[in-house]
Write a protein that holds these residues in place. Sequence first.
Motif, PDB file in Angstrom:
ATOM      1  N   SER A  30      35.915 -23.033  -4.975  1.00 17.49           N
ATOM      2  CA  SER A  30      35.647 -22.449  -6.291  1.00 17.49           C
ATOM      3  C   SER A  30      36.467 -23.183  -7.336  1.00 17.49           C
ATOM      4  O   SER A  30      37.389 -23.920  -7.011  1.00 17.49           O
ATOM      5  CB  SER A  30      35.957 -20.948  -6.316  1.00 17.49           C
ATOM      6  N   ILE A  31      36.111 -22.970  -8.586  1.00 14.06           N
ATOM      7  CA  ILE A  31      36.831 -23.584  -9.703  1.00 14.06           C
ATOM      8  C   ILE A  31      37.237 -22.500 -10.680  1.00 14.06           C
ATOM      9  O   ILE A  31      36.391 -21.715 -11.115  1.00 14.06           O
ATOM     10  CB  ILE A  31      35.974 -24.650 -10.411  1.00 14.06           C
ATOM     11  N   ASN A  32      38.504 -22.457 -11.000  1.00 10.04           N
ATOM     12  CA  ASN A  32      38.974 -21.504 -12.014  1.00 10.04           C
ATOM     13  C   ASN A  32      38.703 -22.095 -13.401  1.00 10.04           C
ATOM     14  O   ASN A  32      37.566 -22.242 -13.798  1.00 10.04           O
ATOM     15  CB  ASN A  32      40.453 -21.190 -11.787  1.00 10.04           C
ATOM     16  N   ASN A  33      39.753 -22.464 -14.111  1.00 16.31           N
ATOM     17  CA  ASN A  33      39.562 -23.018 -15.453  1.00 16.31           C
ATOM     18  C   ASN A  33      38.942 -24.410 -15.410  1.00 16.31           C
ATOM     19  O   ASN A  33      39.229 -25.207 -14.527  1.00 16.31           O
ATOM     20  CB  ASN A  33      40.901 -23.117 -16.179  1.00 16.31           C
ATOM     21  N   MET A  34      38.098 -24.676 -16.411  1.00 13.83           N
ATOM     22  CA  MET A  34      37.609 -26.028 -16.671  1.00 13.83           C
ATOM     23  C   MET A  34      37.879 -26.301 -18.149  1.00 13.83           C
ATOM     24  O   MET A  34      37.514 -25.488 -19.005  1.00 13.83           O
ATOM     25  CB  MET A  34      36.126 -26.173 -16.350  1.00 13.83           C
ATOM     26  N   ASP A  35      38.539 -27.406 -18.413  1.00 15.22           N
ATOM     27  CA  ASP A  35      39.022 -27.679 -19.763  1.00 15.22           C
ATOM     28  C   ASP A  35      38.609 -29.063 -20.228  1.00 15.22           C
ATOM     29  O   ASP A  35      38.391 -29.972 -19.427  1.00 15.22           O
ATOM     30  CB  ASP A  35      40.566 -27.619 -19.797  1.00 15.22           C
ATOM     31  N   TRP A  36      38.564 -29.209 -21.548  1.00 11.99           N
ATOM     32  CA  TRP A  36      38.411 -30.522 -22.174  1.00 11.99           C
ATOM     33  C   TRP A  36      39.670 -30.823 -22.974  1.00 11.99           C
ATOM     34  O   TRP A  36      40.121 -29.994 -23.764  1.00 11.99           O
ATOM     35  CB  TRP A  36      37.200 -30.557 -23.094  1.00 11.99           C
ATOM     36  N   TYR A  37      40.215 -32.007 -22.746  1.00 10.47           N
ATOM     37  CA  TYR A  37      41.343 -32.529 -23.504  1.00 10.47           C
ATOM     38  C   TYR A  37      40.888 -33.796 -24.217  1.00 10.47           C
ATOM     39  O   TYR A  37      39.853 -34.373 -23.876  1.00 10.47           O
ATOM     40  CB  TYR A  37      42.518 -32.875 -22.580  1.00 10.47           C
ATOM     41  N   LYS A  43      48.694 -40.884 -30.056  1.00  8.24           N
ATOM     42  CA  LYS A  43      48.934 -39.435 -30.087  1.00  8.24           C
ATOM     43  C   LYS A  43      49.002 -38.874 -28.678  1.00  8.24           C
ATOM     44  O   LYS A  43      48.536 -39.489 -27.715  1.00  8.24           O
ATOM     45  CB  LYS A  43      47.842 -38.730 -30.881  1.00  8.24           C
ATOM     46  N   GLU A  44      49.571 -37.680 -28.560  1.00 10.28           N
ATOM     47  CA  GLU A  44      49.638 -37.022 -27.272  1.00 10.28           C
ATOM     48  C   GLU A  44      48.288 -36.405 -26.918  1.00 10.28           C
ATOM     49  O   GLU A  44      47.476 -36.091 -27.788  1.00 10.28           O
ATOM     50  CB  GLU A  44      50.720 -35.933 -27.299  1.00 10.28           C
ATOM     51  N   ARG A  45      48.088 -36.224 -25.611  1.00  7.84           N
ATOM     52  CA  ARG A  45      46.876 -35.556 -25.164  1.00  7.84           C
ATOM     53  C   ARG A  45      46.927 -34.096 -25.605  1.00  7.84           C
ATOM     54  O   ARG A  45      47.956 -33.433 -25.480  1.00  7.84           O
ATOM     55  CB  ARG A  45      46.755 -35.659 -23.641  1.00  7.84           C
ATOM     56  N   GLU A  46      45.798 -33.587 -26.098  1.00  2.00           N
ATOM     57  CA  GLU A  46      45.765 -32.218 -26.595  1.00  2.00           C
ATOM     58  C   GLU A  46      44.561 -31.468 -26.020  1.00  2.00           C
ATOM     59  O   GLU A  46      43.509 -32.067 -25.757  1.00  2.00           O
ATOM     60  CB  GLU A  46      45.688 -32.185 -28.129  1.00  2.00           C
ATOM     61  N   LEU A  47      44.740 -30.163 -25.865  1.00  2.00           N
ATOM     62  CA  LEU A  47      43.655 -29.321 -25.383  1.00  2.00           C
ATOM     63  C   LEU A  47      42.630 -29.108 -26.494  1.00  2.00           C
ATOM     64  O   LEU A  47      42.983 -28.754 -27.618  1.00  2.00           O
ATOM     65  CB  LEU A  47      44.204 -27.970 -24.913  1.00  2.00           C
ATOM     66  N   ALA A  60      40.742 -25.229 -29.657  1.00  2.00           N
ATOM     67  CA  ALA A  60      41.732 -25.678 -30.620  1.00  2.00           C
ATOM     68  C   ALA A  60      41.217 -25.337 -32.015  1.00  2.00           C
ATOM     69  O   ALA A  60      40.006 -25.384 -32.271  1.00  2.00           O
ATOM     70  CB  ALA A  60      41.948 -27.183 -30.495  1.00  2.00           C
ATOM     71  N   ASP A  61      42.140 -25.007 -32.916  1.00  2.00           N
ATOM     72  CA  ASP A  61      41.723 -24.635 -34.264  1.00  2.00           C
ATOM     73  C   ASP A  61      40.913 -25.740 -34.939  1.00  2.00           C
ATOM     74  O   ASP A  61      40.009 -25.469 -35.730  1.00  2.00           O
ATOM     75  CB  ASP A  61      42.959 -24.315 -35.122  1.00  2.00           C
ATOM     76  N   SER A  62      41.225 -26.976 -34.611  1.00  2.00           N
ATOM     77  CA  SER A  62      40.596 -28.113 -35.275  1.00  2.00           C
ATOM     78  C   SER A  62      39.111 -28.254 -34.936  1.00  2.00           C
ATOM     79  O   SER A  62      38.389 -28.956 -35.651  1.00  2.00           O
ATOM     80  CB  SER A  62      41.329 -29.402 -34.916  1.00  2.00           C
ATOM     81  N   GLY A  65      34.141 -23.595 -34.430  1.00  2.81           N
ATOM     82  CA  GLY A  65      32.958 -23.581 -35.276  1.00  2.81           C
ATOM     83  C   GLY A  65      32.138 -24.856 -35.204  1.00  2.81           C
ATOM     84  O   GLY A  65      31.025 -24.900 -35.739  1.00  2.81           O
ATOM     85  N   ARG A  66      32.663 -25.900 -34.576  1.00  3.58           N
ATOM     86  CA  ARG A  66      31.926 -27.168 -34.471  1.00  3.58           C
ATOM     87  C   ARG A  66      31.621 -27.541 -33.027  1.00  3.58           C
ATOM     88  O   ARG A  66      30.564 -28.100 -32.743  1.00  3.58           O
ATOM     89  CB  ARG A  66      32.728 -28.293 -35.124  1.00  3.58           C
ATOM     90  N   PHE A  67      32.551 -27.280 -32.120  1.00  4.40           N
ATOM     91  CA  PHE A  67      32.373 -27.623 -30.710  1.00  4.40           C
ATOM     92  C   PHE A  67      32.098 -26.365 -29.901  1.00  4.40           C
ATOM     93  O   PHE A  67      32.614 -25.283 -30.218  1.00  4.40           O
ATOM     94  CB  PHE A  67      33.628 -28.300 -30.164  1.00  4.40           C
ATOM     95  N   THR A  68      31.317 -26.523 -28.839  1.00  2.00           N
ATOM     96  CA  THR A  68      31.020 -25.413 -27.940  1.00  2.00           C
ATOM     97  C   THR A  68      31.204 -25.860 -26.497  1.00  2.00           C
ATOM     98  O   THR A  68      30.608 -26.858 -26.073  1.00  2.00           O
ATOM     99  CB  THR A  68      29.575 -24.918 -28.131  1.00  2.00           C
ATOM    100  N   ILE A  69      32.032 -25.122 -25.762  1.00  2.84           N
ATOM    101  CA  ILE A  69      32.227 -25.401 -24.351  1.00  2.84           C
ATOM    102  C   ILE A  69      31.377 -24.429 -23.538  1.00  2.84           C
ATOM    103  O   ILE A  69      31.216 -23.262 -23.911  1.00  2.84           O
ATOM    104  CB  ILE A  69      33.720 -25.294 -23.952  1.00  2.84           C
ATOM    105  N   SER A  70      30.818 -24.934 -22.452  1.00  4.50           N
ATOM    106  CA  SER A  70      30.037 -24.087 -21.557  1.00  4.50           C
ATOM    107  C   SER A  70      30.153 -24.669 -20.147  1.00  4.50           C
ATOM    108  O   SER A  70      30.639 -25.787 -19.970  1.00  4.50           O
ATOM    109  CB  SER A  70      28.572 -24.014 -21.991  1.00  4.50           C
TER     110      SER A  70
END
Length: 121
Positions: A30-37, A43-47, A60-62, A65-70
């Motif tokens: 199984s997979i718990n969290n799936m994230d995009w960085y 610059k440093e890697r950011e979530l 991320a606040d930046s 309203g523009r990006f959608t994760i699914s």
Amino acid sequence: QVQLVESGGGLVQPGGSLRLSCAASGIIFSINNMDWYRQAPGKERELVAAITSGGNINYADSVKGRFTISRDNAKNTVYLQMNSPKPEDTAVYYCQAEVIKTRGGPSFRFWGQGTQVTVSS
């Protein structure tokens, strides 16, 4: 082992759209969290966005309203729909997955190799 393969990066114009995909394969119970960085030059890697197996989402606040994760749990795949990208979104985008390999076993975090996204006219 577990492999994460990203796809969908490339050159996109400001205000356009782009969809990133990341598919996990290998020994997976199984997979718990799936994230995009993302990581921009110098610059440093950011979530960017995170989604749990139950569908809870954080952005991320930046990018709100523009990006959608699914995600598609049946395909062990996570997506990032990027709408109205800006030049400052230019970066290498990485996916990360918290994978459980066996029932009751510990979780391990794996990274994809990254995909370049360039926002420019």
